[in-house]
Design a protein around this motif. Sequence first.
Motif, PDB file in Angstrom:
ATOM      1  N   THR A  21       0.474  -5.265   0.556  1.00  0.00           N
ATOM      2  CA  THR A  21       1.865  -5.654   0.778  1.00  0.00           C
ATOM      3  C   THR A  21       2.470  -6.206  -0.506  1.00  0.00           C
ATOM      4  O   THR A  21       1.771  -6.679  -1.397  1.00  0.00           O
ATOM      5  CB  THR A  21       1.989  -6.716   1.885  1.00  0.00           C
ATOM      6  N   ALA A  22       3.786  -6.145  -0.576  1.00  0.00           N
ATOM      7  CA  ALA A  22       4.525  -6.710  -1.696  1.00  0.00           C
ATOM      8  C   ALA A  22       5.962  -6.914  -1.267  1.00  0.00           C
ATOM      9  O   ALA A  22       6.495  -6.159  -0.444  1.00  0.00           O
ATOM     10  CB  ALA A  22       4.464  -5.801  -2.916  1.00  0.00           C
ATOM     11  N   GLY A  23       6.616  -7.930  -1.831  1.00  0.00           N
ATOM     12  CA  GLY A  23       8.042  -8.127  -1.635  1.00  0.00           C
ATOM     13  C   GLY A  23       8.411  -8.791  -0.320  1.00  0.00           C
ATOM     14  O   GLY A  23       7.567  -9.091   0.520  1.00  0.00           O
ATOM     15  N   GLU A  24       9.720  -8.999  -0.157  1.00  0.00           N
ATOM     16  CA  GLU A  24      10.290  -9.592   1.044  1.00  0.00           C
ATOM     17  C   GLU A  24      11.549  -8.838   1.431  1.00  0.00           C
ATOM     18  O   GLU A  24      12.200  -8.221   0.586  1.00  0.00           O
ATOM     19  CB  GLU A  24      10.633 -11.066   0.800  1.00  0.00           C
ATOM     20  N   GLY A  25      11.885  -8.915   2.713  1.00  0.00           N
ATOM     21  CA  GLY A  25      13.084  -8.259   3.203  1.00  0.00           C
ATOM     22  C   GLY A  25      12.768  -7.334   4.349  1.00  0.00           C
ATOM     23  O   GLY A  25      11.699  -7.429   4.973  1.00  0.00           O
ATOM     24  N   MET A  40      -1.522   5.931  -4.060  1.00  0.00           N
ATOM     25  CA  MET A  40      -0.558   6.951  -4.474  1.00  0.00           C
ATOM     26  C   MET A  40       0.859   6.380  -4.596  1.00  0.00           C
ATOM     27  O   MET A  40       1.710   6.955  -5.265  1.00  0.00           O
ATOM     28  CB  MET A  40      -0.554   8.134  -3.503  1.00  0.00           C
ATOM     29  N   TRP A  41       1.124   5.246  -3.964  1.00  0.00           N
ATOM     30  CA  TRP A  41       2.452   4.626  -3.993  1.00  0.00           C
ATOM     31  C   TRP A  41       2.577   3.577  -5.098  1.00  0.00           C
ATOM     32  O   TRP A  41       3.574   2.850  -5.140  1.00  0.00           O
ATOM     33  CB  TRP A  41       2.745   3.974  -2.644  1.00  0.00           C
ATOM     34  N   ARG A  42       1.582   3.482  -5.996  1.00  0.00           N
ATOM     35  CA  ARG A  42       1.517   2.389  -6.967  1.00  0.00           C
ATOM     36  C   ARG A  42       2.749   2.291  -7.854  1.00  0.00           C
ATOM     37  O   ARG A  42       3.146   1.184  -8.250  1.00  0.00           O
ATOM     38  CB  ARG A  42       0.251   2.537  -7.830  1.00  0.00           C
ATOM     39  N   HIS A  43       3.353   3.435  -8.202  1.00  0.00           N
ATOM     40  CA  HIS A  43       4.513   3.413  -9.093  1.00  0.00           C
ATOM     41  C   HIS A  43       5.822   3.216  -8.336  1.00  0.00           C
ATOM     42  O   HIS A  43       6.860   2.938  -8.956  1.00  0.00           O
ATOM     43  CB  HIS A  43       4.590   4.716  -9.893  1.00  0.00           C
ATOM     44  N   VAL A  44       5.796   3.376  -7.025  1.00  0.00           N
ATOM     45  CA  VAL A  44       6.998   3.247  -6.204  1.00  0.00           C
ATOM     46  C   VAL A  44       7.119   1.845  -5.616  1.00  0.00           C
ATOM     47  O   VAL A  44       8.227   1.315  -5.464  1.00  0.00           O
ATOM     48  CB  VAL A  44       6.988   4.307  -5.083  1.00  0.00           C
ATOM     49  N   MET A  45       5.986   1.230  -5.323  1.00  0.00           N
ATOM     50  CA  MET A  45       5.985  -0.058  -4.629  1.00  0.00           C
ATOM     51  C   MET A  45       6.722  -1.171  -5.367  1.00  0.00           C
ATOM     52  O   MET A  45       7.480  -1.925  -4.751  1.00  0.00           O
ATOM     53  CB  MET A  45       4.561  -0.491  -4.296  1.00  0.00           C
ATOM     54  N   PRO A  46       6.526  -1.335  -6.683  1.00  0.00           N
ATOM     55  CA  PRO A  46       7.202  -2.461  -7.343  1.00  0.00           C
ATOM     56  C   PRO A  46       8.723  -2.406  -7.219  1.00  0.00           C
ATOM     57  O   PRO A  46       9.366  -3.429  -6.943  1.00  0.00           O
ATOM     58  CB  PRO A  46       6.743  -2.330  -8.798  1.00  0.00           C
ATOM     59  N   GLY A  47       9.315  -1.247  -7.411  1.00  0.00           N
ATOM     60  CA  GLY A  47      10.757  -1.134  -7.285  1.00  0.00           C
ATOM     61  C   GLY A  47      11.244  -1.356  -5.867  1.00  0.00           C
ATOM     62  O   GLY A  47      12.280  -2.001  -5.642  1.00  0.00           O
ATOM     63  N   LEU A  48      10.520  -0.838  -4.881  1.00  0.00           N
ATOM     64  CA  LEU A  48      10.883  -1.069  -3.485  1.00  0.00           C
ATOM     65  C   LEU A  48      10.768  -2.539  -3.124  1.00  0.00           C
ATOM     66  O   LEU A  48      11.584  -3.086  -2.371  1.00  0.00           O
ATOM     67  CB  LEU A  48       9.981  -0.249  -2.557  1.00  0.00           C
ATOM     68  N   ALA A  49       9.729  -3.194  -3.669  1.00  0.00           N
ATOM     69  CA  ALA A  49       9.466  -4.584  -3.311  1.00  0.00           C
ATOM     70  C   ALA A  49      10.539  -5.534  -3.811  1.00  0.00           C
ATOM     71  O   ALA A  49      10.603  -6.688  -3.369  1.00  0.00           O
ATOM     72  CB  ALA A  49       8.100  -5.007  -3.844  1.00  0.00           C
ATOM     73  N   ALA A  50      11.399  -5.083  -4.710  1.00  0.00           N
ATOM     74  CA  ALA A  50      12.512  -5.918  -5.153  1.00  0.00           C
ATOM     75  C   ALA A  50      13.530  -6.135  -4.036  1.00  0.00           C
ATOM     76  O   ALA A  50      14.293  -7.107  -4.075  1.00  0.00           O
ATOM     77  CB  ALA A  50      13.185  -5.280  -6.364  1.00  0.00           C
ATOM     78  N   ARG A  51      13.536  -5.249  -3.028  1.00  0.00           N
ATOM     79  CA  ARG A  51      14.509  -5.346  -1.936  1.00  0.00           C
ATOM     80  C   ARG A  51      13.867  -5.382  -0.550  1.00  0.00           C
ATOM     81  O   ARG A  51      14.539  -5.765   0.427  1.00  0.00           O
ATOM     82  CB  ARG A  51      15.473  -4.158  -1.982  1.00  0.00           C
ATOM     83  N   TYR A  52      12.614  -4.962  -0.450  1.00  0.00           N
ATOM     84  CA  TYR A  52      11.984  -4.770   0.852  1.00  0.00           C
ATOM     85  C   TYR A  52      10.605  -5.414   0.906  1.00  0.00           C
ATOM     86  O   TYR A  52       9.979  -5.670  -0.129  1.00  0.00           O
ATOM     87  CB  TYR A  52      11.833  -3.268   1.150  1.00  0.00           C
ATOM     88  N   ARG A  53      10.139  -5.633   2.127  1.00  0.00           N
ATOM     89  CA  ARG A  53       8.731  -5.965   2.353  1.00  0.00           C
ATOM     90  C   ARG A  53       7.987  -4.637   2.503  1.00  0.00           C
ATOM     91  O   ARG A  53       8.176  -3.925   3.490  1.00  0.00           O
ATOM     92  CB  ARG A  53       8.562  -6.802   3.614  1.00  0.00           C
ATOM     93  N   VAL A  54       7.181  -4.311   1.529  1.00  0.00           N
ATOM     94  CA  VAL A  54       6.525  -3.012   1.477  1.00  0.00           C
ATOM     95  C   VAL A  54       5.094  -3.148   1.990  1.00  0.00           C
ATOM     96  O   VAL A  54       4.368  -4.069   1.591  1.00  0.00           O
ATOM     97  CB  VAL A  54       6.530  -2.458   0.044  1.00  0.00           C
ATOM     98  N   VAL A  55       4.692  -2.222   2.859  1.00  0.00           N
ATOM     99  CA  VAL A  55       3.355  -2.225   3.447  1.00  0.00           C
ATOM    100  C   VAL A  55       2.740  -0.848   3.245  1.00  0.00           C
ATOM    101  O   VAL A  55       3.301   0.154   3.698  1.00  0.00           O
ATOM    102  CB  VAL A  55       3.408  -2.555   4.954  1.00  0.00           C
ATOM    103  N   ALA A  56       1.589  -0.793   2.575  1.00  0.00           N
ATOM    104  CA  ALA A  56       0.919   0.483   2.298  1.00  0.00           C
ATOM    105  C   ALA A  56      -0.532   0.395   2.752  1.00  0.00           C
ATOM    106  O   ALA A  56      -1.373  -0.150   2.037  1.00  0.00           O
ATOM    107  CB  ALA A  56       0.989   0.807   0.806  1.00  0.00           C
ATOM    108  N   PRO A  57      -0.851   0.907   3.939  1.00  0.00           N
ATOM    109  CA  PRO A  57      -2.233   0.866   4.417  1.00  0.00           C
ATOM    110  C   PRO A  57      -3.038   2.071   3.938  1.00  0.00           C
ATOM    111  O   PRO A  57      -2.480   3.126   3.595  1.00  0.00           O
ATOM    112  CB  PRO A  57      -2.062   0.918   5.936  1.00  0.00           C
ATOM    113  N   ASP A  58      -4.356   1.899   3.920  1.00  0.00           N
ATOM    114  CA  ASP A  58      -5.266   3.037   3.889  1.00  0.00           C
ATOM    115  C   ASP A  58      -5.425   3.523   5.319  1.00  0.00           C
ATOM    116  O   ASP A  58      -5.804   2.735   6.213  1.00  0.00           O
ATOM    117  CB  ASP A  58      -6.640   2.630   3.337  1.00  0.00           C
ATOM    118  N   LEU A  59      -5.138   4.797   5.576  1.00  0.00           N
ATOM    119  CA  LEU A  59      -5.260   5.323   6.926  1.00  0.00           C
ATOM    120  C   LEU A  59      -6.710   5.256   7.408  1.00  0.00           C
ATOM    121  O   LEU A  59      -7.640   5.220   6.600  1.00  0.00           O
ATOM    122  CB  LEU A  59      -4.766   6.772   6.972  1.00  0.00           C
TER     123      LEU A  59
END
Length: 285
Positions: A21-25, A40-59
């Motif tokens: 997880t990262a970020g809030e919102g 696979m989301w490593r480069h997308v998560m930081p930018g999303l986390a500036a506005r959102y609470r991001v959750v990326a599980p291993d299936l």
Amino acid sequence: MAPTLHHAQADLGEVRLHYVTAGEGPAVLLLHGWPQTWHMWRHVMPGLAARYRVVAPDLRGLGDSSRPAGGYDKKTVAQDAWRLMTEVLGERRFFVAGHDWGGPTAFALAAQHRDAVRRMAIFDVPVPGDGTPVFHLNRWHHGLHREPGLAEELLAGKEEVYLRFFYRSWGARPDAIEEAAQQEYLRAYRQPGAMRAGFEFYRATPQDERDNEGFLARDGKLPMPILCYGGATGRGRGPAALDSWRRVAMDVRGGIAEGCGHWIPEERPDWVLAELLAFFGEEAG
């Protein structure tokens, strides 16, 4: 400063999910594909986390999650994600993005919890059970992976050779996935039972088709807005992905991801981030 990524484990009884997880919102759930992990989301998560609470599980079965004997139909995999978001993290409504097997998982999640999924973004994958054979089109490995017990026997000790073929050949360029990321995926898929678990996602396809046909027959097309892009080159799905989602959902936009093969979020992460921020941002709050 880049947001901190928090790693945790969720014990759901039958399965234990590793998630990041990262970020809030407002919450965004990111669902990965094969042969990848949350990474696979490593480069997308930081930018999303500036506005959102991001959750990326291993299936289930993949990455650093546990590997049950069964439950790899996407209806069940989606319920894992649902329980993580609602029971563990307390999120009742959220956005979803999925790539590869994360796309059918996202469909099953949205079909079962239509009021909870606000919007979905899908990258380079159609929907099994959309009424066409497009899910299997130009995908020779689906047949191999679906044969019970065969692929894991053939590939024991050869995981690196096999997986590197996909990383090298299915993008718009051979280095679409950088070496450090390939090493992380190889670490994950060399773990005992990980290759078998990955193949079980394919073996569950007939059940996925039946389940999805049932969802659509009972409740009709998905109502939430969906953004879908197929890769333009290599083994990308091109317009087939968008066409498939338009058969199962009412409000679908998107098109072709130029300069990408199959690995869109890793090939053009800045573009993917911009698309997600714009699309999710249309529904404020």
